[in-house]
Design a protein around this motif. Structure first.
Motif, short mmCIF file in Angstrom:
data_model
loop_
_atom_site.label_atom_id
_atom_site.label_comp_id
_atom_site.label_asym_id
_atom_site.label_seq_id
_atom_site.Cartn_x
_atom_site.Cartn_y
_atom_site.Cartn_z
N GLU A 201 0.84 -1.20 0.00
CA GLU A 201 0.00 0.00 0.00
C GLU A 201 0.88 1.25 0.00
OE1 GLU A 201 -3.28 0.27 -0.08
OE2 GLU A 201 -4.02 -1.73 0.45
N GLU A 284 -14.92 0.81 3.32
CA GLU A 284 -15.16 -0.60 2.98
C GLU A 284 -14.73 -1.55 4.10
OE1 GLU A 284 -13.57 -1.94 -0.79
OE2 GLU A 284 -13.42 -4.01 -0.09
N LEU A 285 -15.67 -2.43 4.47
CA LEU A 285 -15.38 -3.45 5.47
C LEU A 285 -15.14 -4.78 4.77
CD1 LEU A 285 -15.37 -4.39 8.44
CD2 LEU A 285 -17.86 -4.46 8.36
#
Ligand code: ATP
Length: 456
Positions: A201, A284-285
């Motif tokens: 990331e 977002e989960l």
């Protein structure tokens, strides 16, 4: 005046103070995007993953568990599209060389980046003269591949390249034929796996929400193409049931979001995310995607192995379609912690506690002798502790500090019940006191009824 801590800062410090989660490589100054789980964190995480495995694998007849290798043949990632396309848009600060997610900088400027091409992003950066967070000019927006690359074996050439898997999903697709050949399942059926995945990331952030080493729980569920819609809808509901009934999340904090065409991953014909109200916003989960026959077709083509399915009834051979429910364990844990974090006033003092559902709480019951220096109380407390341990998973013994301190400590880690052995227990056979975490109320319960009273 000291700045008031945000809810997120409070959760992070509770996690560290009480041994849930620590910064990865902390004594060396930390390694960004990595976190280490301590004893309560491991147990909370394991409770989440076993509830998931129980709901989606153990209690069903149509699911096959897999635990695939993290390192896979490089062609897996060519076939899946990750070598060519698993990237995020980034800009580089021209002075510091620091890299930032272009879409995140746009969001911070009030621009919705959803569906934008690189050219469109570049145009907005120029038009709005967007700078880096350090106030410097930035480069053009470029794509950055997020896979961690490595070499397998002693040879360091192109043929030895491999990647730390960026998703667990591909480990399921490459085992499709193994499951067909060994178990001969009939459609519909699914493969399920829990495991680590790695994403380089650009900007890991928000504690365990966006990390570089993560854990996923994924299912690839294979259906006849015409059955896609009803299966998709069923899994949407199952995902929600898992969040609410198993993890105890507040339904009003969960939002179903249909992902527009331009934002869907290349393999998906329909995607619906479950987003959650985290302390830093709605994010977002977990997700649900209709991957069609994309992956099995790609792997058939790249590996030369036929990944079709033969239907005995219709005598037809075809490539099944696939629905993928995907869950991030860390994000689920953060959602659980965020919903559970509570402050109230009890006996005139502010207390912090985790209102965890007993299903996920790392310690379900803590047993205390009222005083530490009375052997008769210790002995009885040990007896009760051992008795409870036989039937309940997650029983702790604590005789450290005064009783008030022990309650606070158990409240902070979310223990639903504390059982105290006092003089009446021993001298009058008057049972024990059971204190409820949420109400602070105490009740006397006979020892022989204790296990069933507490049975969680
Ligand atoms: P995002 O848009 O937030 O980057 P994504 O759409 O790339 O996520 P998926 O590829 O759908 O995520 O991954 C499936 C699940 O894995 C996500 O729903 C999330 O729970 C989890 N996940 C993905 N990336 C990360 C990460 N960097 N850190 C923690 N969890 C992650």
């Amino acid at each position: 005046m000291a700045k008031e801590e945000t809810k997120m800062e409070k959760i992070i410090s509770l996690c560290k103070r009480r041994g849930f989660v620590f910064q990865g490589s902390e004594i060396y100054g930390g390694l960004a995007g990595t976190w280490d789980y301590g004893p309560y964190g491991v147990t909370l995480k394991n409770n989440i993953t076993s509830l998931w495995w129980n709901r989606f694998v153990d209690t069903r007849d149509d699911m096959y568990g897999v635990d695939a290798a993290i390192l896979m043949h490089q062609n897996v990632w060519k076939a899946s599209g990750h070598v060519g396309g698993f990237s995020d848009p980034l800009v580089t600060d021209v002075k510091t060389n620091k890299r930032f997610r272009a879409d995140h900088l746009l969001e911070e400027m009030g621009v919705d980046p959803k569906g934008m091409t690189l050219e469109q992003m570049n145009a907005v950066f120029k038009e709005k003269k967007i700078k880096s967070p350090d106030g410097n000019d930035v480069s053009d927006v470029k794509q950055f591949n997020m896979m961690f690359k490595t070499n397998v074996g002693a040879l360091q050439d192109d043929s030895s390249i491999s990647y730390l898997r960026p998703e667990t999903a591909q480990g399921l697709f490459v085992n499709f034929k193994n499951i067909i050949d060994t178990f001969h399942p009939k459609l519909p059926f699914g493969l399920a796996q829990i495991g680590k995945a790695f994403r380089n990331e650009i900007a890991p952030r928000d504690f365990i929400f966006r990390v570089r080493e993560l854990e996923q729980m994924e299912i690839e569920y294979f259906v006849k193409p015409e059955d896609y819609k009803k299966t998709f809808d069923k899994f949407l509901q199952e995902q929600k049931d898992f969040l609410i009934n198993d993890l105890g999340l507040d339904a009003s904090h969960i939002h179903e979001v249909e992902i527009p065409d331009a934002d869907r991953a290349h393999y998906s014909k329909r995607s619906v995310d479950h987003e959650f109200d985290f302390p830093f916003g709605q994010k977002e989960l977990l997700g649900l995607a209709y991957r069609t026959d994309f992956d099995l077709k790609q792997h058939t083509e790249h590996s030369g192995t036929d990944l079709s399915y033969y239907d005995e009834e219709t005598k037809e051979r075809f490539i099944p379609h696939c629905i993928e429910p995907t869950f991030g364990v860390g994000r689920l844990m953060l959602a659980v912690l965020s919903d559970a974090y509570t402050e109230d006033i009890i006996d005139g003092e502010t207390r912090v506690y985790l209102k965890l559902s007993p299903k996920v709480a790392p310690v379900k019951v803590a047993v205390f002798p009222l005083l530490k220096n009375k052997p008769m109380l210790i002995e009885k407390a040990q007896e009760v502790y051992k008795m409870l341990k036989k039937d309940i998973k997650g029983v702790a013994f604590d005789d450290n500090g005064n009783i008030g301190k022990r309650y606070r400590r158990q409240d902070e880690i979310g223990t639903p019940y504390c059982v105290t052995i006092d003089f009446d227990t021993v001298e009058k056979d008057a049972g024990v006191t059971v204190r409820n975490r949420d109400t602070g109320k105490q009740e006397r319960v006979k020892i022989e009824e204790l296990t069933s009273y507490l049975k969680i």
